[in-house]
Write an enzyme that holds these catalytic residues in place. Structure first.
Site, PDB file in Angstrom:
ATOM      1  N   ASP A  36      -4.115 -10.129  -3.435  1.00 12.74           N
ATOM      2  CA  ASP A  36      -3.302  -9.664  -2.315  1.00 12.74           C
ATOM      3  C   ASP A  36      -2.282  -8.623  -2.788  1.00 12.74           C
ATOM      4  O   ASP A  36      -1.552  -8.841  -3.760  1.00 12.74           O
ATOM      5  CB  ASP A  36      -2.566 -10.853  -1.692  1.00 12.74           C
ATOM      6  CG  ASP A  36      -2.082 -10.550  -0.288  1.00 12.74           C
ATOM      7  OD1 ASP A  36      -1.752  -9.382  -0.013  1.00 12.74           O
ATOM      8  OD2 ASP A  36      -2.034 -11.480   0.537  1.00 12.74           O
ATOM      9  N   SER A  57      -2.665  -6.393   2.977  1.00 13.22           N
ATOM     10  CA  SER A  57      -3.042  -7.702   3.497  1.00 13.22           C
ATOM     11  C   SER A  57      -3.513  -7.580   4.952  1.00 13.22           C
ATOM     12  O   SER A  57      -4.427  -6.812   5.244  1.00 13.22           O
ATOM     13  CB  SER A  57      -1.864  -8.660   3.348  1.00 13.22           C
ATOM     14  OG  SER A  57      -2.277  -9.997   3.561  1.00 13.22           O
TER      15      SER A  57
END
Length: 664
Positions: free
Chosen positions: A426, A306
């Site tokens: 993600d 991320s």
């Protein structure tokens, strides 16, 4: 032999090897006469079985993981091959030798050195046994041996390739990708040996078109970009090069150079930096990196998830704290521009935003750089929602996989992998601090930075049923006592992070990484406007943390696991923990210690054999004074001093020290 069963695995020699056979009867005699051998044997077998069990229980990274070696394995012989005739191979070998000498005893061998030491006819077939025995002696006395190949396929080049645990193929990064003359023979001579590509770059240069080099070499396991000093490219005669590096090798190497990074990789001492996800709290990563650099800790590999994937990619691309800070600040400022968010709004079938503006901010930061063109080895983790698994990305367009790792479900749409069309989201849903992935890719020392959110565990006990109207009344009534009950998005988020939380606990309790969490819980996930404030919090926390590590004497572990000599540069002695000994080490120790069941004078009969330091069946190879003088003029390329001709000091343990170690 120990279990009286057939061996369950197959052994394949990747290089010229020696096979030792121990008859069962002799083994039983040793067990009866020297019980200390049985004690050590049980310990070694226990560690091996336990190690196998631990490896089996670790979660598999992903089918896309690159071919790599375990972090605890290192090479003892490395062959160096030039990809073209204009590669400064001698200077490169000297630079690598200089960095390796700080880690352990290192030997540099060339055809010229071998001929001057053993005679001009040593490469003849009738001297095969003499040369093999001498090379075996040198490998026993040194931690790592560098075999510099000739520029053509000579007898010495073939010998180097057959002796190598690893083959480094060295090319010039600014040259057009091509296959060298010697390279074409490597696959035939060393089919199973690990091969790695090394690309040299001049000061001010930048890696590019690495994919072209790798596509021509499908058999390469990994690649390394090396920023070289100008002295490496100076056009000098061999004598001048030897004279130059005889002075260079007297100085301490800089542990932050790419040559030191390559040396740590070859010896299994690489330092990995893992940056976790957490939205705007990831601004603390920039401050952490600055503190790591000021503390003198090298960063050899980078991985992230991320926002950690974004910050880690910035560092792997730039390797300059000022530039990284500037680019990260500019990107964070774009994330606070409300007009970008309004322009990117879409009908929320899959996500609130289309992702177009978000893509542009990331692509403007990294350009069209590929992961292969980063200075440091880099990986990022994503969640493959098509196959419901974790994906590790070490190849491909950088901005695309960074964006995929930052794709919060519901906010941005998953990105489609251009290779197989899978939807990537993600990576924090599967592994928010992938220290285990970094370890599987070869890092030995790992710094793991966690900036994720902390869930509230003090929830209200509302009983067996729950009324939404009751919750609404509690929220609107200013006089009612507040309650803590998660809403639908909170529950979905907690469910998504279940596996991630379990993996994070394993990282915290592991013995292979330093888990660091700066005090950034007060900042929200989308609070990008507080970039400088969060960065400063991360910097101050890391500064205090590493200063404490230094005072405790732990921090040097990240440099080299060595003890310096008495103020003399290059004089280092490796420290080997008791649990890391091998069967070969055990044999050498048993030969060195005084026998507990024999008289002291009984060991004197073997003193002559120990002083010679070789095998009983080996021919004695003498080195004349003239040859020693020649080697000295070559700048220490071959260490054959009186001290180094003796056995390695790591195994010269007295009986008292050995017994004390056994008791521990």
């Amino acid at each position: 032999m120990v279990t009286q069963t057939k061996r369950s695995t197959t052994v394949i020699a990747v290089r010229d090897s020696e096979l030792a056979k121990l008859p069962e009867g002799l083994f039983n005699v040793i067990k009866l006469r020297y019980p200390i051998v049985v004690t050590r044997l049980i310990t070694l077998l226990g560690h091996r079985i336990l190690g196998t069990y631990k490896k089996a229980t670790l979660s598999a990274p992903s089918p896309t993981t690159v071919d790599s070696r375990p972090s605890q394995i290192n090479f003892s012989t490395v062959a160096i091959v030039a990809a073209s005739d204009d590669v400064p191979l001698t200077a490169f070998t000297y630079e690598l030798y200089h960095s390796l000498s700080a880690i352990g005893q290192t030997l540099r061998l060339t055809s010229e050195v071998v001929r001057k030491t053993l005679g001009t006819t040593i490469m003849d077939p009738n001297n095969e046994y003499r040369l093999s025995s001498w090379l075996a002696q040198q490998e026993d006395r040194h931690k790592i041996s560098l075999y510099q190949c000739d520029l053509t396929v000579t007898a010495w080049t073939q010998r180097c390739i057959r002796q190598a645990d690893c083959i480094l193929i060295v090319g010039l990064g600014d040259n057009h990708p091509s296959l060298g003359k010697v390279e074409k023979e490597i696959e035939r001579l060393a089919m199973r040996t690990q091969k790695e590509l090394v690309l040299l770059h001049r000061e001010g240069g930048k890696p590019e078109n690495t994919i072209g080099w790798l596509n021509m070499r499908s058999w390469v396991s990994s690649h390394h970009h090396i920023l070289c000093p100008n002295r490496l490219f100076s056009r000098k005669s061999l004598y001048r090069i030897n004279e130059l590096y005889s002075k260079v090798c007297l100085s301490e190497p800089n542990i932050h150079t790419d040559f030191s990074r390559l040396a740590r990789w070859l010896t299994g001492k690489s330092v990995g930096l893992v940056l976790g996800g957490g939205g705007a709290r990831g601004s603390a990563h920039v401050g952490m990196i600055k503190a790591i650099q000021e503390s003198g800790i090298p960063i050899d590999m980078v991985g992230g998830v991320s926002i950690g994937a974004f910050m880690g990619a910035l560092w792997a691309q730039e390797r300059n704290v000022t530039t990284v800070t500037q680019k990260a600040r500019e990107w964070s400022k774009k994330m606070t521009q409300w007009w970008r968010q309004i322009l990117d709004l879409t009908y929320p079938m899959t996500s609130m935003f289309s992702g177009r503006e978000f893509n542009q901010t990331i692509r403007a930061t990294f350009g069209d750089t590929y992961i292969e063109d980063l200075w440091l080895p880099y990986f990022t983790v994503t969640t493959d929602i098509t196959s419901s698994c974790m994906r590790i990305h070490t190849h491909g367009q950088l901005w695309r996989y960074v964006r995929a790792s930052m794709s919060i479900v519901g906010i941005f749409p998953p990105i489609c992998d251009p290779n197989d069309g899978h939807l990537l989201a993600d990576g924090c849903y599967v592994n928010n601090v992938p220290a285990d992935v970094m370890r599987s890719l070869g890092a030995n020392h790992i710094l793991a930075v966690d900036v994720g959110s902390v869930d509230d565990h003090d929830l209200t006990n509302y009983g067996d049923d729950l009324s939404g109207w009751w919750l609404l009344w509690k929220r609107w009534n200013p006089f009612a006592s507040p309650v803590k009950v998660p809403n639908l998005p909170d529950i979905q988020s907690r469910l998504a992070y279940v596996s991630c939380v379990r993996q994070l606990e394993e990282v915290k309790n592991s013995d292979y990484c330093e888990y660091i969490r700066p005090p950034i819980d007060q900042y929200k996930t989308l609070q990008f406007g507080a970039f400088d404030e969060i960065r400063e919090v991360g910097y101050r926390h890391a500064k205090a943390y590493f200063e404490g590590q230094t005072r405790a004497g732990i921090l040097p572990l990240f440099r080299y696991n060595v003890t310096a000599g008495e103020g003399e540069p290059g004089q280092h002695k490796t420290q080997q923990s008791l649990g890391s000994y091998t069967f070969t080490d055990l044999a050498q120790m048993v030969c060195k210690v005084s026998r507990p069941y024999e008289e002291e004078d009984s060991t004197s009969s073997s003193s002559d054999e120990e002083e010679r330091g070789g095998y009983a069946s080996e021919p004695t190879v003498g080195v004349s004074d003239n040859n020693k003088e020649i080697l000295r003029r070559q700048g220490g390329s071959l260490s054959l001093s009186e001290n180094e001709m003796e056995s390695d000091v790591d195994f010269e343990l007295s009986k008292s020290k050995f017994d004390k170690a056994m008791n521990k």
